[in-house]
Enzyme design. Structure first.
Site, PDB file in Angstrom:
ATOM      1  N   SER A 171       0.853  -1.191   0.000  1.00 12.89           N
ATOM      2  CA  SER A 171       0.000   0.000   0.000  1.00 12.89           C
ATOM      3  C   SER A 171       0.894   1.249   0.000  1.00 12.89           C
ATOM      4  O   SER A 171       1.806   1.341  -0.835  1.00 12.89           O
ATOM      5  CB  SER A 171      -0.946  -0.034   1.200  1.00 12.89           C
ATOM      6  OG  SER A 171      -1.909   0.986   1.117  1.00 12.89           O
ATOM      7  N   ASP A 389      -8.458  -5.961  -5.808  1.00 13.26           N
ATOM      8  CA  ASP A 389      -8.122  -4.692  -5.166  1.00 13.26           C
ATOM      9  C   ASP A 389      -8.765  -3.538  -5.939  1.00 13.26           C
ATOM     10  O   ASP A 389      -8.461  -3.317  -7.108  1.00 13.26           O
ATOM     11  CB  ASP A 389      -6.600  -4.532  -5.134  1.00 13.26           C
ATOM     12  CG  ASP A 389      -6.124  -3.366  -4.278  1.00 13.26           C
ATOM     13  OD1 ASP A 389      -6.950  -2.492  -3.958  1.00 13.26           O
ATOM     14  OD2 ASP A 389      -4.934  -3.333  -3.937  1.00 13.26           O
ATOM     15  N   HIS A 423      -7.735  -5.082  -1.210  1.00 13.79           N
ATOM     16  CA  HIS A 423      -6.475  -4.417  -0.901  1.00 13.79           C
ATOM     17  C   HIS A 423      -5.797  -5.019   0.327  1.00 13.79           C
ATOM     18  O   HIS A 423      -4.567  -5.072   0.391  1.00 13.79           O
ATOM     19  CB  HIS A 423      -6.741  -2.927  -0.678  1.00 13.79           C
ATOM     20  CG  HIS A 423      -5.498  -2.115  -0.488  1.00 13.79           C
ATOM     21  ND1 HIS A 423      -4.547  -1.967  -1.471  1.00 13.79           N
ATOM     22  CD2 HIS A 423      -5.039  -1.416   0.593  1.00 13.79           C
ATOM     23  CE1 HIS A 423      -3.556  -1.206  -1.025  1.00 13.79           C
ATOM     24  NE2 HIS A 423      -3.835  -0.861   0.226  1.00 13.79           N
TER      25      HIS A 423
END
Length: 445
Positions: A171, A389, A423
């Site tokens: 991330s 995601d 995610h």
């Protein structure tokens, strides 16, 4: 109609008015603190007269200091990636770091930091400005991901680590790891970037904008100067609810919650009714006083502005160098540095310098700029993407792999995981994500 959810918010408000402010340093404990008394000039011209970086470590540094791995965190991550003697609570990557695990502490010395701008030990808006004796709040300078990485490398200098075995992150941590490898190629041996991007795209920027707007609309936000009063907990709760939607995936929630209701024998309600609603309400309520609202603003904005393009990197460096030259020897004096309004500017007054690309540029010109930005990153690289995601779609990880290869990196491995966790797969899928990381870190070729 009854509104028990509003009743609970109002009760929480009354409790906060009567009780003490949150103490974020108690959320995460047991970290080490690197204090740097050297002024830190940020990319957008602001200056921190001194800086603390909170970090934790696991494993042992070998004799030639060549086995260090730097773990970069996501937006609200702390340095507590793994439990240890000073803090036995499970860390956010507990199942990935440890003896024999994906990041093997029998082989590697692992370091994880709380980014500057955060609230878990590192200098951020919640910290006290040494020049005024008051918390920075929104006089804190705007930050970039590059700033976060430069602060981390000051820590590495302090630890005597000249070259990392690997830079690893997911991330926002994946942005940092890519940035570290591109800006300090001689100091990064291997690169792992998971569910990240080479530049933030409009969709993720829009989602983070919505979170910040929800937060700043809270009447208790008070333009960021809320530390002596009630925290903007309602705005934080709404922001976290939006964020949580982006962290997981529809297929997972279909399996976990479906369309089931909390009390199917009761009439429908406007408060949390479906199980998915109760989940979001619980997750956001749990978070709303555990992370500083100003940190959410600053760190999420740094994510929005991230762009590894050569032109952007050069422009930020030029701004930083210009600010440092203007301040000159005054930087050595904390009071002088922070007495200058150009140093401790309000977040609303800081220059909105362009960190994106002109609409007149073609896609090929943008791609060439990105390729130039990573031209020095030739280290063995692992890029991981997740098909479900929605926050960082796999096309963004494909773009990372493509620009690295086109820049001449012949050792790029790209995996695309068919996982349903969205995610947050990098936090959950220990088997597949862990195996990929372990294989990359321990590969001797």
């Amino acid at each position: 109609m009854d509104f028990p959810c509003i009743d609970r918010l109002e009760m929480r408000q009354r409790d906060l008015m009567a009780g003490p402010e949150p103490t974020y340093e108690k959320v995460v404990t047991g970290y080490e603190l690197f204090h740097d008394s050297t002024p830190f000039v940020c990319d957008h011209g602001g200056v921190l007269p001194q800086m603390d970086v909170a970090y934790e470590s696991w494993g042992r540094l070998n004799a030639d200091r060549s086995n260090a791995i730097l773990i970069h965190t996501g937006l609200s991550g702390s340095s507590h990636a793994r439990s240890h003697a000073k803090n036995s609570r499970p860390g956010w990557w507990e199942k990935f770091i440890g003896p024999g695990l994906a990041i093997d502490t029998d082989r590697f010395f692992v370091v994880c930091t709380n980014v500057i701008g955060g609230c878990y030990g590192s200098t951020g808006p919640w910290s006290v400005n040494p020049a005024t004796g008051q918390r920075y709040a929104t006089t804190f300078p705007l930050l970039t991901v590059n700033d976060m990485v430069r602060a981390q490398f000051r820590l590495l200098d302090h630890l005597g680590i000249h070259k990392l075995h690997a830079s690893v992150g997911a991330s926002m941590g994946g942005m940092q790891s890519l940035c570290a490898a591109a800006l300090h190629p001689e100091r990064v041996g291997r690169l792992v970037t998971i569910s990240a991007c080479a530049r933030s795209h409009p969709y993720s920027i829009a989602l983070r904008f919505a979170q910040r707007q929800a937060l700043m609309a809270d009447p208790n936000f008070r333009r960021g100067f809320y530390y002596d009063g009630v925290q903007p907990h309602v705005g934080m709760k709404l922001a976290r609810a939006v964020a949580t939607v982006t962290y997981r995936s529809g297929p997972e929630w279909e399996l976990r919650f479906g369309r089931r209701r909390r009390a199917p024998d009761q009439p429908p309600a406007l408060c949390p009714d479906f199980l998915i609603e109760t989940y979001l309400d619980h997750q956001s309520e749990r978070f709303c006083l555990q992370y500083d609202a100003n940190s959410l603003l600053y760190v999420s904005k740094a994510m929005d502005m991230f762009d590894i393009s050569q032109s952007v990197t050069r422009r930020l460096a030029a701004q930083r160098e210009h600010a440092a030259a203007d301040l000159g020897h005054e930087l050595a004096t904390t009071a002088a540095a922070c007495a200058n309004v150009s140093v401790c500017m309000n977040i609303e007054d800081q220059p909105a310098s362009t960190t994106g690309h002109s609409q007149a540029e073609t896609e090929d010109e943008i791609a060439q700029d990105l390729i130039a930005g990573v031209r020095n990153a030739k280290q063995p690289t692992l890029v991981l993407g997740v098909q479900s995601d929605i926050l960082f779609p796999v096309k963004q990880q494909r773009e990372i792999a493509e620009i690295l290869r086109r820049a001449g990196n012949e050792r790029v491995t790209y995996y695309e995981l068919d996982a349903m966790y969205g995610h947050d797969t990098f936090l959950i899928d220990v088997v597949n994500v862990g195996a990929a990381i372990k294989g990359h870190l321990e590969n001797t070729t």
